[in-house]
Design a protein around this motif. Structure first.
Motif, PDB file in Angstrom:
ATOM      1  N   GLU A  65      61.565 147.110  55.534  1.00  0.00           N
ATOM      2  CA  GLU A  65      60.110 147.041  55.459  1.00  0.00           C
ATOM      3  C   GLU A  65      59.499 147.566  56.750  1.00  0.00           C
ATOM      4  N   VAL A  66      58.519 148.435  56.569  1.00  0.00           N
ATOM      5  CA  VAL A  66      57.776 148.956  57.704  1.00  0.00           C
ATOM      6  C   VAL A  66      56.412 148.286  57.669  1.00  0.00           C
ATOM      7  N   VAL A  67      55.969 147.811  58.830  1.00  0.00           N
ATOM      8  CA  VAL A  67      54.674 147.125  58.857  1.00  0.00           C
ATOM      9  C   VAL A  67      53.603 148.134  59.248  1.00  0.00           C
ATOM     10  N   ARG A  68      52.683 148.380  58.302  1.00  0.00           N
ATOM     11  CA  ARG A  68      51.589 149.320  58.580  1.00  0.00           C
ATOM     12  C   ARG A  68      50.267 148.624  58.276  1.00  0.00           C
ATOM     13  N   HIS A  69      49.390 148.643  59.236  1.00  0.00           N
ATOM     14  CA  HIS A  69      48.082 147.984  59.096  1.00  0.00           C
ATOM     15  C   HIS A  69      48.250 146.550  58.584  1.00  0.00           C
TER      16      HIS A  69
END
Lengths: 277, 563
Positions: A65-69
């Protein structure tokens, strides 16, 4: 040298910081996320990634999982390139949930693969709810997970194109065209080497190499002029020798690498000692 | 003769109008694939035989399809000064009666569906046919037509798709000349942006933005591609658009190429559409002959040409990266994005490439001719314009339906489609092809726009609407679509290749009444994983029929499984 000059020469990449599971790591900008994880010994399971090949993204096991905004988004780490400040979580509940199902699918697809069993077990999956595929005629021994590494190595690295995908969807298998012995196979064995589940089999029998998984393609082996040993597939030796400049002298070229070394050393000694014993 | 100026185009327009209104009776047979399938070609041959034999002064021609498939074969008749009359359910035995009536200045009333006194072709031409035939109902009063708004199908079924002059007659290529000689690329893109047009292939990406991205990339060469690989079961909007009005697609592509700076365009069309391929090929040749494709178009120095690339029967080749791979001669398997098609290295042969659906291109000429302001008033906020849907399945009035976006499902299915066939009650619709979801009747007030359909668990897709009635087994429907997706999966990534296969095996078991509650749970979990982890859009959306039927028709599943 200015920064621009350096980057135009492609020698120095910008250094960035990425956060993986709360810890900060340094990386080159645009480096593949999975390669950062591998280097830093962060466990992300993967089957279809190979640093020398283009990102492929087929096995889906390396999803993180990539955390974006503030929002988490699942991506494959083998196709994601790092940027400064990238925040990654490798073992969030979503990832664990989907990864477990993927492992179950792998256990059903390649029930004979010990590698898959061991890998799945490391992530807590020991059983599958799905029907296991057992095909007694499978030339890959029910171990192939269609990661495509062998096909890509054969095509992209060796330029041989001896094997490819046959059919599509769940009927996909890897083999030679029309399941006939291949005339293009160099017998290099790259397919065997890259296979993550040890599914590809080959065997050397006296003067030939048999690619058992690839429609029993037989590749003649080259015999060393000096020691008489069969040391490499003829086609492979010819392909490699053709790339050597300046080319080797005939007598050296017809020897195995060990004898070649000895021969060269002997000649040098002879040259230096003027032939005296 | 090459068309170099507006004057040249106007001259051709006169020639074309002479063909549409030849000053003598004109009989036009609807000969798109749908019309041919129900015997339209036999009607045409019989009419031709009679006209040739008696050397009658009647023009016989081919047109595309106006969309009312249930009533085909359709034949339309224009008698000078009288309205255009559409005849329906015509077969070859009616031919003599048709000719006799026409020679007497009339039409066979018992075959008349409706009359069209005047028709707005949108691109600046209102065709005034005339008045009369009071006994025949008006087009606007036919329930199938009255809720529709024809923007994309503006010419379908009324002009000969094999004759460029007729397209020019109704205002065709005037948008192209306006764009190329009177607008700069930026203002064209601005118009497309302001129109609010979103990609009609299914994803709904803003077209103007995609064009701008493509335009802004610096590269020696750029491509534009039309995606005509329409493969959804039951969907044939694009086929009819190409068979009935191929020049509107070509005109849209000329304008797009000019705006984005591309010299080469490709139409990637599935080989299963032979008639569309034939008509497009012919249309491209005609456009070249008139100098609308090739070097120095309209003396502007602009060079652009279109080639056709045919697919070999793989659904997944509608996915952008697989489509490009297929054109390049590689196996049609998607690759992860980025790189996107618009990126350097990501498009066709590595060049930045803009890919738009057939229908997206078809919207361009009207946006240019009528302006973005006009276009933006059609449809709903954020979902402007019209969309063509193929209304099929167990619905009374089967056909191609064009409505403003935001029209409710109920208008489409109940008002236009007249509800279930054979008076059966409608239970659900499936929108968006095999990757869409099933929406139950109680949600039929859902407006058909990109967001509302997503909220209901389905997608817009390319525009298929399959109607199910009370006799339809929803589990079987889910199985049908999963079976389709399994067979069309390229086999690259594991969730799609193996996951869909196991979903199908589970559904088979459930259908055979051998499933358990546990199986239903597994099916739901598996579907979620396929959606979340698949590489491309095919896998990411393929479980939608399962997920929506599980959500809306759970009782049908429960009735099949052991506790």
């Amino acid at each position: 040298m200015t920064h621009e000059e350096v980057s135009s020469m492609g020698t120095a990449a910008k250094l960035v910081t990425v956060t993986i599971n709360g810890k900060k790591y340094g990386a080159d900008e645009d480096e593949i996320l999975l390669s950062v994880a591998v280097r830093e010994k962060i466990a992300i399971p993967h089957l279809c990634y190979e640093a020398s090949l283009d990102p492929y993204g087929a096995c889906r096991l390396c999803m993180v999982e990539v955390v974006r905004h503030g929002k988490r988004e699942m991506v494959t780490s083998c196709t994601t390139r790092v940027t400064d400040g990238l925040e990654v979580v490798t073992d969030g509940p979503e990832v664990v949930k989907h990864r477990s199902i993927l492992f179950e699918l792998y256990l059903a697809e390649a029930p004979k693969s010990e590698v898959i069993k061991a890998m799945a077990a490391r992530y807590g999956v020991t059983k599958t709810r799905f029907l296991k595929k057992i095909d007694t005629t499978d030339s890959l021994g029910n171990k192939c997970i269609l990661c495509g590494l062998c096909v890509r190595a054969c095509n992209e690295l060796m330029g041989a194109g001896a094997i490819g995908f046959v059919n599509r969807g769940p009927y996909t298998v890897v083999n030679t065209p029309y399941f006939e012995a291949s005339r293009d196979c160099l017998g290099c064995g790259a397919c065997v080497k890259v296979c993550p589940t040890n599914a590809v089999e080959m065997e050397d029998q006296k003067n030939e190499r048999i690619m058992k998984s690839w429609s029993n393609t037989r590749v003649p082996l080259a015999q060393c002029d000096c020691c008489g040993r069969y040391y490499a597939p003829k086609a492979l030796a010819a392909t490699i020798l053709a790339r050597v400049t300046p080319s080797l002298k005939e007598e050296i070229a017809r020897c195995c690498p060990e004898c070649r070394g000895k021969l060269i050393a002997k000649k040098e000694i002879l040259a230096k000692t003027g032939g005296a014993r | 003769m090459k068309i170099k100026s507006v004057t040249d185009l106007v001259a051709k327009k006169k020639v074309g109008l002479q063909k549409i209104l030849p000053g003598k009776p004109r009989i036009a047979v609807g000969l798109a694939t749908c019309g041919i399938a129900v015997g339209g070609d036999r009607v045409y041959e019989r009419l031709k035989e009679i006209i040739d034999k008696d050397r009658l002064d009647i023009t016989l021609t081919k047109v595309g399809c106006i969309g009312y498939c249930k009533e085909e074969p359709l034949v339309n008749i224009t008698i000078p000064g009288k309205p255009l009359v559409i005849l329906h359910k015509v077969d070859e035995s009616d031919a003599e009666e048709i000719i006799r009536s026409v020679q007497n200045g009339g039409v066979p009333y018992d075959r008349a569906l409706c009359q069209v006194p005047a028709w707005d072709h949108v691109t600046g031409c209102v065709m005034d046919y005339g008045k009369g035939f009071d006994r025949i109902p008006l087009y606007d009063n036919i329930p199938f037509f009255q809720h529709q708004k024809k923007v994309i199908l503006r010419d379908a079924g009324l002009i000969n798709p094999e004759d460029i002059d007729e397209y020019i007659a109704i205002g065709g290529y005037f948008s192209a000349i306006k764009a190329l000689t009177g607008m700069d690329p930026d203002s064209i893109i601005e118009e497309v942006e302001k129109s609010g047009l979103r990609g009609r292939g299914g994803a709904g990406f803003p077209t103007g933005l995609k064009w701008r991205i493509t335009r802004d990339v610096k590269a020696d060469k750029k491509y534009i591609i039309c995606n005509a690989d329409e493969g959804d079961p039951g969907a044939y909007m694009n086929r009819n658009e190409m068979e009935s009005d191929p020049h509107m697609l070509i005109e849209g592509m000329i304008i797009g190429a000019f705006a984005m700076g591309a010299a080469e365009g490709l139409i990637y069309i599935r080989a299963e559409y032979p008639l569309a391929i034939k008509r497009l090929t012919l249309a491209i040749e005609q456009a070249r002959e008139y100098g609308l494709l090739g070097k120095d178009i309209f003396s502007t120095g602009f060079l652009f040409d279109i080639r056709i690339a045919t697919g070999a029967g793989a659904f997944v080749c509608g996915e952008s990266t697989a489509l490009v791979a297929s054109i390049e001669g590689r196996t049609g398997r998607p690759h992860p994005r980025p790189p996107r098609l618009t990126d350097i290295g990501g498009g066709l042969f590595g060049y930045p490439t803009d890919l738009n659906n057939v229908e997206t291109w078809c919207n361009i000429p009207v946006i240019i001719s009528n302006g973005s302001g006009w276009y933006a008033t059609i449809g709903a906020r954020g979902n402007t314009g019209t969309k063509v849907f193929s209304l099929v399945g167990k619905v009374d009035r089967v056909g191609l339906v064009e409505v403003p976006l935001g029209t409710t499902l109920s208008t489409i299915v109940s008002d236009i489609g007249n509800g279930g066939a054979n008076n059966r009650k409608v239970k659900a619709v499936q929108t968006g092809g095999p990757s869409g979801g099933c929406i139950p009747f109680r949600l039929f007030d859902t407006p058909v726009d990109f967001e509302s359909l997503n909220k209901a668990g389905s997608i817009m897709g390319s525009g298929g609407i399959v109607v199910m009635d009370e006799d339809t087994d929803m589990v079987d429907i889910a199985r049908y679509f999963i079976n389709f997706a399994t067979g069309e999966s390229c086999g690259k990534c594991v969730p799609c290749r193996e996951g869909l296969k196991h979903a199908l095996l589970l559904l088979n078991r459930i259908m055979a009444k051998k499933g358990t509650k546990q199986d239903l749970e597994t099916l739901a979990l598996l579907s979620d994983t396929i959606v979340a982890t698949s590489l491309c859009g095919l896998g990411q959306t393929a479980p939608n029929p399962v997920l929506t039927t599980l959500a809306y028709f759970r009782d049908e599943y429960d009735a099949l499984v052991k506790p």
